[in-house]
Design an enzyme around this catalytic site. Structure first.
Site, PDB file in Angstrom:
ATOM      1  N   CYS A 192      33.999  13.569  70.266  1.00 46.21           N
ATOM      2  CA  CYS A 192      33.550  12.918  71.500  1.00 46.21           C
ATOM      3  C   CYS A 192      32.464  13.733  72.194  1.00 46.21           C
ATOM      4  CB  CYS A 192      34.742  12.693  72.418  1.00 46.21           C
ATOM      5  SG  CYS A 192      35.933  11.620  71.611  1.00 46.21           S
ATOM      6  N   TYR A 195      26.633  29.343  57.309  1.00 43.13           N
ATOM      7  CA  TYR A 195      26.800  28.922  58.703  1.00 43.13           C
ATOM      8  C   TYR A 195      27.417  27.529  58.789  1.00 43.13           C
ATOM      9  CZ  TYR A 195      23.824  32.953  58.962  1.00 43.13           C
ATOM     10  OH  TYR A 195      23.325  34.213  58.788  1.00 43.13           O
TER      11      TYR A 195
HETATM   12  C1  LIG Z   1      22.765  36.806  60.851  1.00 40.53           C
HETATM   13  C2  LIG Z   1      22.223  38.123  60.482  1.00 40.53           C
HETATM   14  C3  LIG Z   1      21.739  38.356  59.196  1.00 40.53           C
HETATM   15  C4  LIG Z   1      21.645  37.281  58.151  1.00 40.53           C
HETATM   16  O1  LIG Z   1      20.652  36.352  58.434  1.00 40.53           O
HETATM   17  P1  LIG Z   1      20.268  35.247  57.345  1.00 40.53           P
HETATM   18  O2  LIG Z   1      19.263  34.395  58.019  1.00 40.53           O
HETATM   19  O3  LIG Z   1      21.515  34.491  57.033  1.00 40.53           O
HETATM   20  O4  LIG Z   1      19.748  35.951  56.157  1.00 40.53           O
HETATM   21  C5  LIG Z   1      21.344  39.642  58.868  1.00 40.53           C
HETATM   22  N1  LIG Z   1      21.388  40.647  59.784  1.00 40.53           N
HETATM   23  C6  LIG Z   1      21.842  40.451  61.036  1.00 40.53           C
HETATM   24  C7  LIG Z   1      21.880  41.585  61.979  1.00 40.53           C
HETATM   25  C8  LIG Z   1      22.277  39.192  61.429  1.00 40.53           C
HETATM   26  O5  LIG Z   1      22.696  39.003  62.682  1.00 40.53           O
END
Ligand SMILES: *Cc1c(COP(=O)(O)O)cnc(C)c1O
Length: 419
Positions: A343, A372
């Site tokens: 919703c 993700y």
């Molecule tokens: C989320 C994140 C990643 C990974 O990012 P991707 O886009 O999935 O490769 C690497 N290092 C840090 C510090 C992050 O917060």
């Protein structure tokens, strides 16, 4: 490249039909291809073969224990951002000597746990955090290996909500403060400076912002060394994008590696990478059933049984996911809004998406949902976390179960006074 394709008119994960998985576990569910996970890890490692490089997979992209075990067996370390992720990485058999700890808000408990485990590096994001790590390490009579995450003030990332390398973002220590912080750290008993860290964002589809940031950091390393700091490691973060079916095609890891070698070779450093999305993104899809086809005044809505609580990227970042019918058809396409049952108006996966005619009970796959996706699921609307399934050739295993409704409220209780 991934291992999801049509065989005999039905979409498969490797050799397993998604329709057969739907019969076995019900919808919605995530399914991952082990071969794809392994392939992505190998492609990345191969791009840096011959260089001293640690690939610390970003656990937050997809933190399922089975996924971590697969990547560990390919030589991956882990980039963790919480005590919970540290626990997962250790449980999956990743050596502490390959674990780096990122994130802007590490608590004292988390710092303690990471020191006790003997992790490879803390990526420090602020001066108060430096002081906290120093204090905790001193009470434990140890020294924490650290790198400062430097904010290079470079714009990158396809969407404002995934940019992290601009001076207005909350991440990293300001560029202008870096030399002072390194000098300060040198005099602390509880920390040992090892390197420099930079992560400019996620889903970056061009080399230019990476190169701009890395060149700035390379110049900084020369300055830090002339200040007397020992800089032996350079953590370049994650952020290499994947093709989502719309928008720019990101660079290949080989091109990324060539650029990095050019920038860093003269500095003689160990390199650390924290890829998440490019390892897990195209290795998973979300499969849902059509519940209703609703004919609105102006458009047709396909209401599916997956919602924004199962895959929040479209609602959170306006993200695009290709949507494939599980049964292949040549029928002419027409535009549908694909929405979930939650919703909220933002519970929408796609607007005016061209799809073949679909009816209640038909299955659709939201592609490139391995990163993700499951790791960001919630139980909003008291919807159970959905199963995750792993496929290896013709084999499949459920690697996260769907909880029963009763299990979902097992941790809740009403106080005595409510009777
Ligand atoms: C989320 C994140 C990643 C990974 O990012 P991707 O886009 O999935 O490769 C690497 N290092 C840090 C510090 C992050 O917060």
């Amino acid at each position: 490249m991934h291992h999801f394709q049509y065989l005999n008119g039905v979409l498969h994960a490797e050799d397993v039909s998604l329709a057969a998985i739907a019969d076995a576990v019900g919808t919605p569910f995530y399914v991952y291809s082990e071969a794809t996970l392994r392939r992505h890890m190998r492609v990345f490692r191969k791009a840096f073969a011959g260089t001293d490089a640690l690939v610390a997979y970003s656990v937050k992209a997809n933190s399922n224990i089975a996924v971590l075990k697969i990547l560990a067996s390919e030589g991956a370390g882990a980039d963790v951002v919480s005590g919970g992720e540290l626990m997962r990485a250790l449980k999956a058999g990743i050596a502490p000597s390959k674990i780096v700890f990122s994130g802007v808000g590490k608590t004292r408990d988390e710092i303690e746990a990471a020191l006790a485990a003997g992790i490879y590096q803390f990526n420090v994001e602020s001066e108060p955090e430096l002081e906290a790590i120093d204090a905790v390490a001193q009470t434990k009579n140890t020294r924490a290996p650290i790198a400062f995450r430097i904010n290079p003030d470079v714009a990158a990332g396809g969407h404002a909500k995934i940019s992290t390398g601009k001076s207005e973002d909350k991440f990293g220590v300001p560029w202008s403060r870096a030399r002072d912080l390194y000098k300060k750290a040198r005099d602390l008993e509880g920390v040992e400076v090892k390197g420099v860290d930079v992560h400019i964002g996620s889903q970056i589809s061009e080399l230019a912002p990476f190169e701009a940031a890395f060149r700035k950091v390379a110049a900084l390393i020369a300055d830090l060394r002339s200040d007397g700091a020992t800089i032996e490691r350079l953590d370049l973060g994650g952020g290499l994008g994947i093709p989502y079916g719309e928008g720019a095609t990101p660079p290949h890891p080989e091109a990324y590696a060539d650029m990095i070698k050019q920038v860093t070779e003269p500095l003689d450093l160990q390199l650390i990478f924290e890829p998440g999305r490019m390892i897990a993104g195209n290795a998973g899809v979300l499969v849902a059933s059509v519940i209703y086809l609703k004919e609105g005044e102006a458009k047709k809505f396909l209401i599916i049984d997956a919602g924004m609580n199962d895959l929040i990227r479209p609602a959170l970042y306006d993200a695009w996911h290709d949507i494939w019918p599980v049964r292949e058809t040549a029928e002419p396409r027409e535009p549908f809004d694909v929405v979930g049952p939650v919703c909220e108006s933002s519970d929408r996966f796609a607007a005016a998406r061209a799809l073949p005619p679909l009816a209640a009970g038909d299955l659709v796959a939201l592609m490139s949902a391995g990163a993700y996706g499951a790791s960001q699921t919630s139980q909003y609307n008291t919807r159970p976390l959905i199963p995750e399934v792993l496929v290896n050739g013709a084999r499949l295993a459920v690697i996260r179960n769907r909880p029963a409704h009763e299990d979902m409220i097992a941790n809740e209780s009403a106080p005595d006074w409510l009777g």
